[in-house]
Design a protein around this motif. Sequence first.
Motif, PDB file in Angstrom:
ATOM      1  N   ARG A 162       0.849  -1.188   0.000  1.00 43.99           N
ATOM      2  CA  ARG A 162       0.000   0.000   0.000  1.00 43.99           C
ATOM      3  C   ARG A 162       0.888   1.243   0.000  1.00 43.99           C
ATOM      4  NH1 ARG A 162      -1.557   0.379   6.369  1.00 43.99           N
ATOM      5  NH2 ARG A 162      -2.201   2.435   5.703  1.00 43.99           N
ATOM      6  N   MET A 163       1.847   1.246  -0.937  1.00 49.21           N
ATOM      7  CA  MET A 163       2.837   2.321  -0.986  1.00 49.21           C
ATOM      8  C   MET A 163       2.181   3.689  -1.211  1.00 49.21           C
ATOM      9  SD  MET A 163       5.679   0.693  -0.462  1.00 49.21           S
ATOM     10  CE  MET A 163       7.126   1.541  -1.062  1.00 49.21           C
ATOM     11  N   ASP A 164       0.995   3.716  -1.807  1.00 51.46           N
ATOM     12  CA  ASP A 164       0.293   4.983  -2.018  1.00 51.46           C
ATOM     13  C   ASP A 164      -0.015   5.685  -0.694  1.00 51.46           C
ATOM     14  OD1 ASP A 164       0.347   4.344  -4.650  1.00 51.46           O
ATOM     15  OD2 ASP A 164      -1.784   3.840  -4.835  1.00 51.46           O
ATOM     16  N   ASP A 165      -0.029   4.930   0.408  1.00 50.90           N
ATOM     17  CA  ASP A 165      -0.367   5.515   1.703  1.00 50.90           C
ATOM     18  C   ASP A 165       0.830   6.133   2.422  1.00 50.90           C
ATOM     19  OD1 ASP A 165      -3.082   4.924   1.637  1.00 50.90           O
ATOM     20  OD2 ASP A 165      -2.790   2.906   2.458  1.00 50.90           O
ATOM     21  N   ILE A 166       2.043   5.944   1.899  1.00 52.46           N
ATOM     22  CA  ILE A 166       3.227   6.431   2.610  1.00 52.46           C
ATOM     23  C   ILE A 166       3.219   7.951   2.794  1.00 52.46           C
ATOM     24  CG2 ILE A 166       5.733   6.735   2.390  1.00 52.46           C
ATOM     25  CD1 ILE A 166       5.922   3.833   1.594  1.00 52.46           C
ATOM     26  N   PRO A 167       2.897   8.758   1.772  1.00 49.00           N
ATOM     27  CA  PRO A 167       2.844  10.212   2.014  1.00 49.00           C
ATOM     28  C   PRO A 167       1.830  10.594   3.097  1.00 49.00           C
ATOM     29  CG  PRO A 167       2.897   9.751  -0.339  1.00 49.00           C
ATOM     30  CD  PRO A 167       2.692   8.437   0.342  1.00 49.00           C
ATOM     31  N   LEU A 168       0.657   9.967   3.066  1.00 43.60           N
ATOM     32  CA  LEU A 168      -0.393  10.266   4.044  1.00 43.60           C
ATOM     33  C   LEU A 168       0.043   9.861   5.453  1.00 43.60           C
ATOM     34  CD1 LEU A 168      -3.362  11.228   4.364  1.00 43.60           C
ATOM     35  CD2 LEU A 168      -4.056   8.845   4.048  1.00 43.60           C
ATOM     36  N   LEU A 169       0.584   8.652   5.596  1.00 39.76           N
ATOM     37  CA  LEU A 169       1.038   8.166   6.895  1.00 39.76           C
ATOM     38  C   LEU A 169       2.192   9.014   7.431  1.00 39.76           C
ATOM     39  CD1 LEU A 169       0.957   4.343   6.148  1.00 39.76           C
ATOM     40  CD2 LEU A 169      -0.306   5.443   8.000  1.00 39.76           C
TER      41      LEU A 169
END
Length: 456
Positions: free
Chosen positions: A330-337
């Motif tokens: 779920r690499m798309d979540d890294i900026p959000l996290l």
Amino acid sequence: MDKVNAHILIVDDDPDLLHTARIVLKPLFSSITTESNPQQLNYLIGHQPFDVVVLDMNYTIGATSGKEGLFWLKHIKQKKPDQQVVMITAYGDIKLAVAAMKAGATDFVVKPWENEKLQATVMSAFKHSSSKKELENLKTEQRSLKKFISSSENELIGNSIAMRETFRVIRKVASTDANVLVLGENGTGKELVAQAIHQRSGRSEEAFIKVDLGAIPESLFESELFGHKKGAFTDARENRQGRFELANNGTLFLDEIGNLSLPMQAKLLTVLQSREVVRVGENVPIPINCRVIAATNGNLHEMVSTKEFREDLLYRLNTVELVLPALRERMDDIPLLTQHFLNNYTQRYRKSTIELTDQALEHLSGYTWPGNVRELQHAVERAVIMAEGDQLDADDFLLNPKAVTPVHSLNLDDMEKAAIERAIQKNQGNISKAAKELGLGRTTIYRKLDKYGIKY
């Protein structure tokens, strides 16, 4: 009978009665305080806690109305509403007893009393006091837990397809009483999922009890989960509720379920089937009504096939099975996290606003995160603590270089190598499954493993 750890206060103007009451109660309770002057009550109850106060009804010579006792009873209850008070008088006036009970007395004893009656009455008041304290302590823990869960630092964060599916399952299953099995690697947030299900369920006002099964020795398994009777074994110094009883009407979270030995699995299965527990040292079954959420980072289905885990227990646990994605899925979540953790830790450590450079975000997005979200959280926390300016760059994050892949390179070989590595990690080293997911044949994937020097 062994003494219980309790402090009893006896207030009476008759020194002989005080002496006698002390002798009668001393074998049962660890501490007895006597007082002949009720005017000292303010000081006594204001400076130390008493489990039970035994209070005379009359203090003036010739008085029989009980008004003095009722006055002091109301005074005590006004200062300490939960205080257990046993009233005692020489006159068996039923109206006086009713008035005392209406004013908040726990019970009423007539003197001259039978010793066993006084002992039983004070002991009953003490047990009532203990139950209320235990309930209040549990409620306090639950309030703290709710505050912990509702804090932004402990939210489930994500907007990827994988996390949207996770949220959908949580919403659907929370309103039911179905048992849930949460699977996923360490650091993916299995406990947060269990807490989220509990908080959205009809049991949210009741207890959420966590048990780390990996930390319980086999010899203490039954005692910890089912409770024990005083004297059941060497260290059983008092009766104790097990985790199932504490979670009654609430949720029991069994973490690391895959670590249970087969004998412990059998005992757990018996309780789940019968929905009742028997404390160690007793033979009376106690009904339990709790929802069970279990979690593990192991593959229980493979453990069933190798006879390491009971199939019937698995089916009891996984009415609904929820598999949490690894962070690399779920690499798309890294900026959000990353921004989420950055906001939390700048606030916690009283730092001025800190921004993340594009190079830092690219560096974090090119890492495979073997420790998952927990590793990312710790990496951001450390970077914030060590930060000296208002920016965090790639060099501010200490990451394992072996887990960094050039996923943002536009070179086709780099992109293919990164995709193969992710597929192998996702499938826990199973080359056949990785090849199938990539749409490659077994011969092709082995050739590419050799080409890119990927160890397997």
